[in-house]
Scaffold this active site. Structure first.
Site, short mmCIF file in Angstrom:
data_model
loop_
_atom_site.label_atom_id
_atom_site.label_comp_id
_atom_site.label_asym_id
_atom_site.label_seq_id
_atom_site.Cartn_x
_atom_site.Cartn_y
_atom_site.Cartn_z
N ASN A 30 -3.29 4.65 -2.57
CA ASN A 30 -3.88 3.47 -3.20
C ASN A 30 -2.95 2.28 -2.99
O ASN A 30 -1.76 2.47 -2.71
CB ASN A 30 -4.09 3.72 -4.69
CG ASN A 30 -5.02 2.72 -5.35
OD1 ASN A 30 -5.65 1.92 -4.67
ND2 ASN A 30 -5.11 2.79 -6.67
N HIS A 45 0.86 -1.18 0.00
CA HIS A 45 0.00 0.00 0.00
C HIS A 45 0.90 1.23 0.00
O HIS A 45 1.78 1.37 0.84
CB HIS A 45 -0.92 0.03 1.22
CG HIS A 45 -1.87 1.19 1.20
ND1 HIS A 45 -3.11 1.12 0.60
CD2 HIS A 45 -1.74 2.47 1.66
CE1 HIS A 45 -3.71 2.30 0.70
NE2 HIS A 45 -2.90 3.13 1.34
N CYS A 46 0.67 2.12 -0.95
CA CYS A 46 1.53 3.29 -1.13
C CYS A 46 0.77 4.55 -0.73
O CYS A 46 -0.23 4.90 -1.36
CB CYS A 46 1.99 3.39 -2.58
SG CYS A 46 3.05 4.82 -2.90
N ILE A 47 1.26 5.24 0.31
CA ILE A 47 0.58 6.47 0.75
C ILE A 47 0.75 7.58 -0.27
O ILE A 47 -0.07 8.51 -0.32
CB ILE A 47 1.10 6.94 2.12
CG1 ILE A 47 2.59 7.32 2.03
CG2 ILE A 47 0.87 5.88 3.19
CD1 ILE A 47 3.10 8.05 3.26
#
Length: 286
Positions: free
Chosen positions: A136, A130-132
């Site tokens: 997303n 999960h990439c802040i």
């Protein structure tokens, strides 16, 4: 239920950084070094703008594209002899049990390589992380576009750094009266922004190139470290089940054509419910 995607503070920070780097590169570095209306200035401005546009386009798609949702009616076919659940267990590719994978939080079965994201509150197909910074998950459907965004971002950063250094050296030869304090401030801020950004993005790009060449996700890498340790402890050898060979790994993730590797196309990726394994190749050759 999944969490909505869109604008967040990290996304605003990324967009602001892109806008600032673009503005200073064109109107400070290129204009100060070549002059925007000169032939070298126009060529550099057009090329840098093209790279920046591709960076922004892929970043936007990575944010908006769903990373891959497990169908609500998904049920693994346990009678299918080619189901990876059986093959991985039979060939000891994974040192996990190889049993049916069931997500207690989503209350449904999940296919191989799918994982539950605590932030998005749902299972994601072939989840990487999960990439802040894109607000997303990076998963099956948007992994390639995320990777291409990083490629263009690294290219833009190096390009901007070269123009920054060239413009600074050219500007240093001028009289101090000709060089305004505002431009010097732009050099300092841009350098403080670009240098760590270039280093961080280059490391990220190198990491994902390694993963693509092994056909792994970040999650599978960490699982593989534990699996390798357990294998050595038991006197066995661990082999990543989805490692098809360097070229096959590249085409599986980026597409069958070299020309498509830098384009955000994803028609080749399939449903994300089943992936080819090394055992498939072994069976086909025997």
């Amino acid at each position: 239920m999944g969490r909505s995607r869109g604008v967040s503070l990290p996304v605003i920070a990324v967009v602001s950084a892109i806008a600032y780097v673009y503005w200073t590169t064109l109107f400070v570095f290129i204009d100060g070094w070549f002059g925007l209306m000169s032939s070298p200035g126009l060529i550099n401005a057009v090329v840098f703008t093209a790279v920046a546009l591709m960076c922004v386009f892929n970043y936007t798609v990575a944010i908006l594209r769903d990373p891959g949702r497990v169908p609500l009616n998904f049920l693994p076919d346990i009678e299918d002899a080619e189901n990876p659940i059986h093959e991985i267990k039979r060939k000891d590719f994974f040192l996990q049990s190889g049993d049916l994978r069931y997500c207690q939080k989503c209350s449904q079965y999940k296919p191989p390589r799918a994982h539950h994201c605590r932030v998005c509150n749902r299972c994601v197909l072939r989840m990487d992380h999960h990439c802040i910074w894109i607000n997303n998950c990076v998963g099956h459907a948007n992994y390639k576009v995320f990777f291409i965004f990083v490629v263009y971002a690294v290219s833009a950063c190096f390009y901007a750094l070269v123009l920054l250094v060239g413009s600074f050296l050219y500007d240093a030869q001028k009289d101090e009266d000709e060089s305004g304090d505002s431009f010097r401030t732009a050099y300092v801020i841009s350098g403080l922004l670009l240098v760590p950004l270039t280093v961080a993005l280059s490391i990220l790009l190198g990491w994902h190139i390694y993963l693509i060449l092994r056909n792994k996700t970040t999650i599978e890498y960490h699982e593989g470290v534990r699996a390798m340790w357990l294998a050595e402890k038991g006197g066995d050898v661990y082999s990543h089940p989805y490692d098809l060979g360097t070229y096959e790994n590249l085409t599986a993730v980026l597409g069958p054509s070299i020309l498509s590797w830098v384009c955000p196309t994803s028609r080749h990726i399939g449903s994300g419910l089943r992936f080819r394994t090394a055992y498939d190749q072994t069976s086909a050759s025997s």
